[in-house]
Design a protein around this motif. Structure first.
Motif, PDB file in Angstrom:
ATOM      1  N   UNK A  93       0.834  -1.208   0.000  1.00  0.00           N
ATOM      2  CA  UNK A  93       0.000   0.000   0.000  1.00  0.00           C
ATOM      3  C   UNK A  93       0.870   1.260   0.000  1.00  0.00           C
ATOM      4  N   UNK A  94       1.910   1.269   0.818  1.00  0.00           N
ATOM      5  CA  UNK A  94       2.784   2.444   0.868  1.00  0.00           C
ATOM      6  C   UNK A  94       3.450   2.690  -0.491  1.00  0.00           C
ATOM      7  N   UNK A  95       3.868   1.621  -1.151  1.00  0.00           N
ATOM      8  CA  UNK A  95       4.476   1.774  -2.475  1.00  0.00           C
ATOM      9  C   UNK A  95       3.464   2.305  -3.482  1.00  0.00           C
ATOM     10  N   UNK A  96       2.245   1.770  -3.479  1.00  0.00           N
ATOM     11  CA  UNK A  96       1.207   2.243  -4.391  1.00  0.00           C
ATOM     12  C   UNK A  96       0.834   3.695  -4.101  1.00  0.00           C
ATOM     13  N   UNK A  97       0.830   4.066  -2.826  1.00  0.00           N
ATOM     14  CA  UNK A  97       0.519   5.447  -2.467  1.00  0.00           C
ATOM     15  C   UNK A  97       1.536   6.419  -3.052  1.00  0.00           C
ATOM     16  N   UNK A  98       2.805   6.068  -2.931  1.00  0.00           N
ATOM     17  CA  UNK A  98       3.834   6.937  -3.491  1.00  0.00           C
ATOM     18  C   UNK A  98       3.672   7.065  -4.999  1.00  0.00           C
ATOM     19  N   UNK A  99       3.364   5.973  -5.645  1.00  0.00           N
ATOM     20  CA  UNK A  99       3.170   6.016  -7.102  1.00  0.00           C
ATOM     21  C   UNK A  99       1.994   6.914  -7.458  1.00  0.00           C
ATOM     22  N   UNK A 100       0.883   6.768  -6.733  1.00  0.00           N
ATOM     23  CA  UNK A 100      -0.298   7.595  -7.004  1.00  0.00           C
ATOM     24  C   UNK A 100      -0.023   9.072  -6.765  1.00  0.00           C
ATOM     25  N   UNK A 101       0.705   9.373  -5.692  1.00  0.00           N
ATOM     26  CA  UNK A 101       1.024  10.767  -5.412  1.00  0.00           C
ATOM     27  C   UNK A 101       1.891  11.362  -6.516  1.00  0.00           C
ATOM     28  N   UNK A 102       2.895  10.596  -6.938  1.00  0.00           N
ATOM     29  CA  UNK A 102       3.767  11.107  -8.010  1.00  0.00           C
ATOM     30  C   UNK A 102       2.988  11.326  -9.308  1.00  0.00           C
ATOM     31  N   UNK A 103       2.120  10.373  -9.671  1.00  0.00           N
ATOM     32  CA  UNK A 103       1.324  10.502 -10.886  1.00  0.00           C
ATOM     33  C   UNK A 103       0.351  11.669 -10.760  1.00  0.00           C
ATOM     34  N   UNK A 104      -0.235  11.837  -9.585  1.00  0.00           N
ATOM     35  CA  UNK A 104      -1.191  12.932  -9.363  1.00  0.00           C
ATOM     36  C   UNK A 104      -0.522  14.295  -9.504  1.00  0.00           C
ATOM     37  N   UNK A 105       0.613  14.450  -8.851  1.00  0.00           N
ATOM     38  CA  UNK A 105       1.305  15.736  -8.913  1.00  0.00           C
ATOM     39  C   UNK A 105       1.778  16.023 -10.342  1.00  0.00           C
ATOM     40  N   UNK A 106       2.241  15.000 -11.032  1.00  0.00           N
ATOM     41  CA  UNK A 106       2.675  15.184 -12.414  1.00  0.00           C
ATOM     42  C   UNK A 106       1.493  15.575 -13.308  1.00  0.00           C
ATOM     43  N   UNK A 107       0.314  14.987 -13.063  1.00  0.00           N
ATOM     44  CA  UNK A 107      -0.875  15.324 -13.839  1.00  0.00           C
ATOM     45  C   UNK A 107      -1.310  16.759 -13.595  1.00  0.00           C
ATOM     46  N   UNK A 108      -1.098  17.257 -12.376  1.00  0.00           N
ATOM     47  CA  UNK A 108      -1.526  18.613 -12.039  1.00  0.00           C
ATOM     48  C   UNK A 108      -0.549  19.683 -12.509  1.00  0.00           C
ATOM     49  N   UNK A 109       0.645  19.285 -12.908  1.00  0.00           N
ATOM     50  CA  UNK A 109       1.664  20.261 -13.260  1.00  0.00           C
ATOM     51  C   UNK A 109       1.213  21.241 -14.340  1.00  0.00           C
TER      52      UNK A 109
END
Length: 614
Positions: free
Chosen positions: A493-509
């Motif tokens: 879960x922690x690994x998936x969370x980091x991936x989701x956060x990175x993808x989310x922030x990149x999408x918002x850029x």
């Protein structure tokens, strides 16, 4: 019968093998005239030389040195060449490399010679003498550079030598064997068993016992299997201080015992091995086993039974074992701090839950994951706070441990769902530049948030029915890596969370780059990202501190930060929200105005936030 038969010109003759003699020399070898073993030691006095002992064996003889002497050729004996020398003279003649003591060089040479001759077979006298000398040199060596003040390195080498020596006791050509060696320094028990044997496999050494299923091992090793169980005096002091790196004062509660399976190919155990170890002292203890590097490990073994006299431990592997006693007392102040911090955290969890339940949030935000995250964390912290009330009840403790396992896994999954909700929200924002309510339906949220943890706990309980419980805390027992039933899902879960956060922030850029800083939509989006990211750091990173519990500073940090998860969640998601603060003020206004007879409870709206009693 030890004879050699040959055919010649349609006739045959039989003669005795070397080391044997016919009963009647004038007749040929036959069942009526068998070959008898020659006792070379009795027939040839002084056969092995000065300061030696000659031991007769079927068809041969063995030489070994008396106590205080060591053979000039090491553990190997070469007839008519090897002589017995005083151990003091042997050490005096050694010129060790720079930085190494004579004693350490002597032990390393013996260890190297045994390693280079893995198939050697040694008599009991040789094994006893060499093992005794190695133990004496390890315990009496002074000022060994590289060995540490406590002789930890020498203790490790002596254990290796002892295992190699007892391995050399096994003669593959022999059948069932039972041997024991008792000296002040060594206590060795050897058993070789056949697959069709009806006996049980139980070995003992200096008051300790090992119960192993040798017959099952024999079936996978050409019909025979061997096991050795031994103790070496003084190892508890040599391997104590340098390996027991704990904050509290610790010492060995038992002898250091070693179990090995010599000269067999398939050493995989079909079932756990049980060790019964006698206590040296009547005090509290913890079980630890195996040396890896410079530490004792607790993997692969678990306590089956323990009282004031002995402890029974079950292990899935063989190694070097000991009972470790912690003489440090519990820290009452640390426990008081932990209890107070947990209580404070529970109060803020309750405030956050009430806020999420009684208030209708901004319709852009799906609040379900956050609410159930707080509920799961609240209940898990409450169970840990009250564990002393059911710790002594074995069945209740097991049930509560299973429930706690469910709640911890569910907490992390709800945190993952919160991150997933954010990702879906951002995807919606990126497409139409307007934040609308977006995310998974509640039925899917509940299916993932509670369904997956229920499956994990159910499978874990089915695989290891007695895996829940404990003597200090009601949790998963560490036996056979069972704790991975919670570590696996949490790490995933922690690994998936980091991936989701990175993808989310990149999408918002690109979205954030195109927004003006004074646009409320941009502020709203950045606030959402900050809250969810802060939540992940609070819930995920605080657990990392649990890996660094060797110092009191990290213990206090872990207790304070981990117990205040509810406080941080309440501050980030409630107090940092302006609409919530406005509604709190209006709630206080409602409470004060309700004291007048004509006042009535009413709901009010402010911006994106609506609050009312449900």
């Amino acid at each position: 019968m030890p004879t050699l038969c040959t055919n010649s010109n349609a006739a045959h003759s039989c003669t005795c093998l070397f080391g044997y003699l016919l009963t009647s020399p004038d007749a040929i070898a036959s069942p009526l005239n068998p070959c008898l073993d020659i006792d070379e030691c009795a027939n040839t006095p002084g056969l092995c030389g000065l300061h030696s002992v000659c031991t007769n064996a079927p068809g041969t003889f063995h030489c070994s040195c008396v106590e205080g002497y060591f053979s000039s050729t090491g553990v190997l004996w070469e007839t008519d060449f090897t002589v017995c020398e005083s151990v003091d003279d042997v050490l005096a003649a050694i010129v060790p490399p720079e930085g190494q003591s004579k004693e350490m060089y002597f032990l390393n040479q013996m260890n190297q010679q045994l390693m280079e001759n893995p198939d050697i077979v040694l008599p009991e006298g040789k094994v006893s003498g060499a093992g005794t000398i190695s133990a004496q040199q390890a315990s009496t060596g002074q000022g060994w550079s590289g060995a540490g003040k406590d002789g930890g390195e020498s203790g490790s080498v002596v254990l290796k030598i002892s295992v190699l020596l007892v391995n050399a006791l096994v003669d593959p050509s022999q059948g069932r064997v039972n041997k024991t060696i008792h000296t002040p320094e060594l206590d060795i028990s050897l058993q070789v068993m056949e697959a069709n044997s009806t006996d049980t496999s139980s070995l003992s050494a200096r008051g300790h016992t090992m119960d192993i299923n040798l017959k099952a091992l024999a079936r996978n090793n050409n019909g025979t299997a061997s096991a050795v169980f031994l103790t070496v005096s003084g190892m508890e002091s040599l391997l104590g201080a340098s390996f027991l790196q704990t904050e509290n004062h610790t010492e060995m509660l038992s002898d250091v015992i070693t179990a090995t399976l010599p000269k067999i190919n398939h050493t995989q155990l079909s079932e756990p091995v049980n060790f019964t170890m006698s206590h040296k002292r009547d005090r509290g203890m913890e079980y630890e086993n195996g040396t890896k590097g410079r530490h004792w490990s607790v993997n692969g073994c678990w306590v089956v039974f323990s009282d004031e006299n002995y402890t029974v431990c079950s292990c899935s592997h063989l190694s070097t074992f000991a009972l470790i006693m912690q003489t440090g007392e519990d820290n009452p102040f640390l426990e008081w701090v932990n209890r107070m911090c947990v209580i404070v955290g529970l109060v803020f969890f309750a405030l956050a839950i009430l806020t999420f339940l009684l208030c209708s949030w901004n319709p852009k935000i799906n609040n379900t994951a956050r609410l159930h995250l707080c509920l799961c964390l609240f209940l898990s912290h409450l169970l840990l706070l009250l564990d002393y009330t059911y710790l002594t009840h074995k069945l209740v403790c097991s049930i509560m441990a299973g429930l706690l396992h469910f709640l911890v896994v569910a907490s992390f999954l709800w945190m993952l769902l919160e991150a997933l909700q954010l990702y879906l929200l951002v995807q919606r924002l990126s497409r139409i530049q307007v934040i609308q309510r977006e995310g998974l339906q509640k039925k899917y949220l509940f299916l993932i948030g509670y369904g997956i943890p229920l499956v994990i706990v159910g499978v874990s309980a089915a695989v290891k029915r007695d895996g829940y419980g404990g003597s200090k805390v009601c949790w998963l027992k560490p036996e056979q890596y069972f704790t991975w039933a919670v570590l696996g899902p949490v790490c995933t879960v922690l690994a998936l969370n980091w991936i989701l956060f990175c993808v989310t922030i990149w999408s918002l850029r690109p979205t954030l780059a195109n927004m003006k800083s004074d646009v409320s939509q941009s502020k709203d989006t950045r606030l959402i990202i900050f809250k969810i990211l802060a939540q992940f750091v609070i819930l995920g990173c605080t657990w990392v501190l649990g890996l660094f519990q060797s110092t009191m500073v990290f213990k206090y940090l872990f207790i304070v930060l981990n117990s205040q998860q509810g406080t941080f969640l309440y501050i980030v998601h409630c107090l940092f929200n302006k609409e919530v603060r406005d509604e709190y003020r209006k709630w206080l206004g409602c409470s004060s105005s309700s004291s007048t007879p004509d006042s009535m409870p009413r709901s009010s709206t402010s911006g994106f936030f609506t609050c009312g009693i449900i």
